[in-house]
Design an enzyme around this catalytic site. Structure first.
Site, PDB file in Angstrom:
ATOM      1  N   CYS A   3       0.860  -1.191   0.000  1.00  0.00           N
ATOM      2  CA  CYS A   3       0.000   0.000   0.000  1.00  0.00           C
ATOM      3  C   CYS A   3       0.891   1.234   0.000  1.00  0.00           C
ATOM      4  O   CYS A   3       1.729   1.412   0.900  1.00  0.00           O
ATOM      5  CB  CYS A   3      -0.900  -0.030   1.239  1.00  0.00           C
ATOM      6  SG  CYS A   3      -1.744   1.522   1.556  1.00  0.00           S
ATOM      7  N   CYS A   6       0.653   3.249   3.203  1.00  0.00           N
ATOM      8  CA  CYS A   6       1.353   2.605   4.331  1.00  0.00           C
ATOM      9  C   CYS A   6       2.858   2.825   4.194  1.00  0.00           C
ATOM     10  O   CYS A   6       3.555   3.016   5.204  1.00  0.00           O
ATOM     11  CB  CYS A   6       1.033   1.114   4.383  1.00  0.00           C
ATOM     12  SG  CYS A   6      -0.626   0.770   5.011  1.00  0.00           S
ATOM     13  N   ASP A  29      -0.715  16.249  -1.916  1.00  0.00           N
ATOM     14  CA  ASP A  29      -0.984  15.302  -3.006  1.00  0.00           C
ATOM     15  C   ASP A  29       0.083  15.456  -4.086  1.00  0.00           C
ATOM     16  O   ASP A  29       0.499  16.576  -4.421  1.00  0.00           O
ATOM     17  CB  ASP A  29      -2.379  15.571  -3.585  1.00  0.00           C
ATOM     18  CG  ASP A  29      -2.865  14.433  -4.464  1.00  0.00           C
ATOM     19  OD1 ASP A  29      -3.808  13.738  -4.064  1.00  0.00           O
ATOM     20  OD2 ASP A  29      -2.300  14.241  -5.565  1.00  0.00           O
ATOM     21  N   HIS A  45      -3.739   1.090   8.640  1.00  0.00           N
ATOM     22  CA  HIS A  45      -4.582   0.707   7.486  1.00  0.00           C
ATOM     23  C   HIS A  45      -5.813  -0.048   7.998  1.00  0.00           C
ATOM     24  O   HIS A  45      -5.982  -1.242   7.757  1.00  0.00           O
ATOM     25  CB  HIS A  45      -3.774  -0.178   6.536  1.00  0.00           C
ATOM     26  CG  HIS A  45      -4.402  -0.307   5.186  1.00  0.00           C
ATOM     27  ND1 HIS A  45      -3.707  -0.137   4.012  1.00  0.00           N
ATOM     28  CD2 HIS A  45      -5.666  -0.586   4.807  1.00  0.00           C
ATOM     29  CE1 HIS A  45      -4.522  -0.311   2.987  1.00  0.00           C
ATOM     30  NE2 HIS A  45      -5.704  -0.593   3.444  1.00  0.00           N
ATOM     31  N   ASN A  86     -13.065   9.631  -2.130  1.00  0.00           N
ATOM     32  CA  ASN A  86     -13.424   8.768  -3.249  1.00  0.00           C
ATOM     33  C   ASN A  86     -13.539   7.344  -2.727  1.00  0.00           C
ATOM     34  O   ASN A  86     -12.649   6.866  -2.026  1.00  0.00           O
ATOM     35  CB  ASN A  86     -12.357   8.844  -4.351  1.00  0.00           C
ATOM     36  CG  ASN A  86     -12.302  10.212  -4.984  1.00  0.00           C
ATOM     37  OD1 ASN A  86     -13.321  10.865  -5.142  1.00  0.00           O
ATOM     38  ND2 ASN A  86     -11.109  10.662  -5.333  1.00  0.00           N
ATOM     39  N   HIS A  97      -6.536   2.778   0.689  1.00  0.00           N
ATOM     40  CA  HIS A  97      -6.289   3.073   2.115  1.00  0.00           C
ATOM     41  C   HIS A  97      -7.097   4.340   2.340  1.00  0.00           C
ATOM     42  O   HIS A  97      -6.793   5.370   1.722  1.00  0.00           O
ATOM     43  CB  HIS A  97      -4.782   3.293   2.311  1.00  0.00           C
ATOM     44  CG  HIS A  97      -4.334   3.655   3.695  1.00  0.00           C
ATOM     45  ND1 HIS A  97      -3.169   3.146   4.242  1.00  0.00           N
ATOM     46  CD2 HIS A  97      -4.845   4.489   4.637  1.00  0.00           C
ATOM     47  CE1 HIS A  97      -2.997   3.648   5.458  1.00  0.00           C
ATOM     48  NE2 HIS A  97      -3.990   4.478   5.713  1.00  0.00           N
ATOM     49  N   HIS A  99      -8.795   7.720   2.659  1.00  0.00           N
ATOM     50  CA  HIS A  99      -8.156   9.036   2.720  1.00  0.00           C
ATOM     51  C   HIS A  99      -9.157  10.110   2.331  1.00  0.00           C
ATOM     52  O   HIS A  99     -10.133   9.851   1.626  1.00  0.00           O
ATOM     53  CB  HIS A  99      -6.927   9.098   1.798  1.00  0.00           C
ATOM     54  CG  HIS A  99      -7.200   8.717   0.386  1.00  0.00           C
ATOM     55  ND1 HIS A  99      -7.284   7.413  -0.033  1.00  0.00           N
ATOM     56  CD2 HIS A  99      -7.416   9.479  -0.719  1.00  0.00           C
ATOM     57  CE1 HIS A  99      -7.533   7.377  -1.335  1.00  0.00           C
ATOM     58  NE2 HIS A  99      -7.636   8.621  -1.775  1.00  0.00           N
ATOM     59  N   HIS A 101      -9.359  14.067   0.750  1.00  0.00           N
ATOM     60  CA  HIS A 101      -8.676  15.148   0.047  1.00  0.00           C
ATOM     61  C   HIS A 101      -9.181  16.472   0.612  1.00  0.00           C
ATOM     62  O   HIS A 101     -10.395  16.700   0.684  1.00  0.00           O
ATOM     63  CB  HIS A 101      -9.010  15.131  -1.447  1.00  0.00           C
ATOM     64  CG  HIS A 101      -8.626  13.871  -2.169  1.00  0.00           C
ATOM     65  ND1 HIS A 101      -7.571  13.816  -3.046  1.00  0.00           N
ATOM     66  CD2 HIS A 101      -9.161  12.628  -2.170  1.00  0.00           C
ATOM     67  CE1 HIS A 101      -7.480  12.597  -3.564  1.00  0.00           C
ATOM     68  NE2 HIS A 101      -8.440  11.857  -3.047  1.00  0.00           N
TER      69      HIS A 101
HETATM   70  P1  DGP Z   1      -7.875   8.707  -4.923  1.00  0.00           P
HETATM   71  O1  DGP Z   1      -8.166   8.840  -6.366  1.00  0.00           O
HETATM   72  O2  DGP Z   1      -8.966   9.323  -4.087  1.00  0.00           O
HETATM   73  O3  DGP Z   1      -7.557   7.282  -4.513  1.00  0.00           O
HETATM   74  O4  DGP Z   1      -6.596   9.599  -4.655  1.00  0.00           O
HETATM   75  C1  DGP Z   1      -5.316   9.142  -4.388  1.00  0.00           C
HETATM   76  C2  DGP Z   1      -4.426  10.355  -4.395  1.00  0.00           C
HETATM   77  O5  DGP Z   1      -3.163   9.972  -3.882  1.00  0.00           O
HETATM   78  C3  DGP Z   1      -4.174  10.934  -5.782  1.00  0.00           C
HETATM   79  O6  DGP Z   1      -4.738  12.235  -5.821  1.00  0.00           O
HETATM   80  C4  DGP Z   1      -2.672  10.991  -5.927  1.00  0.00           C
HETATM   81  C5  DGP Z   1      -2.179  10.724  -4.531  1.00  0.00           C
HETATM   82  N1  DGP Z   1      -0.952   9.928  -4.500  1.00  0.00           N
HETATM   83  C6  DGP Z   1      -0.782   8.699  -5.042  1.00  0.00           C
HETATM   84  N2  DGP Z   1       0.464   8.265  -4.810  1.00  0.00           N
HETATM   85  C7  DGP Z   1       1.076   9.239  -4.084  1.00  0.00           C
HETATM   86  C8  DGP Z   1       2.390   9.362  -3.533  1.00  0.00           C
HETATM   87  O7  DGP Z   1       3.251   8.497  -3.637  1.00  0.00           O
HETATM   88  N3  DGP Z   1       2.655  10.529  -2.858  1.00  0.00           N
HETATM   89  C9  DGP Z   1       1.713  11.503  -2.705  1.00  0.00           C
HETATM   90  N4  DGP Z   1       2.081  12.600  -2.044  1.00  0.00           N
HETATM   91  N5  DGP Z   1       0.464  11.410  -3.195  1.00  0.00           N
HETATM   92  C10 DGP Z   1       0.168  10.290  -3.889  1.00  0.00           C
END
Ligand code: DGP
Length: 116
Positions: A3, A6, A29, A45, A86, A97, A99, A101
């Site tokens: 993950c 994680c 993000d 998690h 989402n 996992h 989350h 935004h």
């Molecule tokens: P979702 O579509 O709701 O599952 O959004 C996942 C978000 O996680 C997406 O906007 C990009 C962000 N994301 C994915 N991988 C990484 C990472 O390695 N670092 C950071 N900072 N954000 C990440």
């Protein structure tokens, strides 16, 4: 568990940290959709998505929303912001996992409907 979030909690993947306490981590993000775009996660998690919420794990949600409110104030989002969770395939959830935004820093579009 394989993950990404994680791994961020474990320090195996770097992040730009915005907030941290015993239970929660918030970081910028990687693909920001607004001037402020911060992801809030429970460090453990314990939930994949909103569908998993029940009596035994719902307390963390209040903690996360409290952290969001604190960070929004610190970041000066006094004109408001949007919180997005989402969930699952139709919600276009990419990281499994749970989350939230936090988006802000500019006027966000009113439309959140179905893509044509
Ligand atoms: P979702 O579509 O709701 O599952 O959004 C996942 C978000 O996680 C997406 O906007 C990009 C962000 N994301 C994915 N991988 C990484 C990472 O390695 N670092 C950071 N900072 N954000 C990440």
């Amino acid at each position: 568990m394989d993950c990404i979030f994680c791994k961020i909690v474990a320090g195996e993947i770097p992040c730009s940290k915005v907030y941290e306490d015993e239970k929660i981590l918030a970081f910028k993000d990687i693909n920001p959709q607004a001037p402020v775009h911060v992801i809030f996660i429970p460090k453990q998690h314990i939930l994949t998505c909103a569908d998993d919420i029940n009596d035994s794990n719902k307390e963390i949600l209040g903690d996360i929303f409290e952290a969001i409110s604190k960070v929004a104030k610190e970041l000066g989002l006094s004109d408001g912001y949007r919180i997005i969770n989402n969930c699952g395939k139709h919600g276009a959830q990419s990281v499994k996992h749970i989350h939230f935004h936090l988006l802000g820093g500019a006027q966000l579009p009113e439309d959140m409907g179905v893509r044509e």
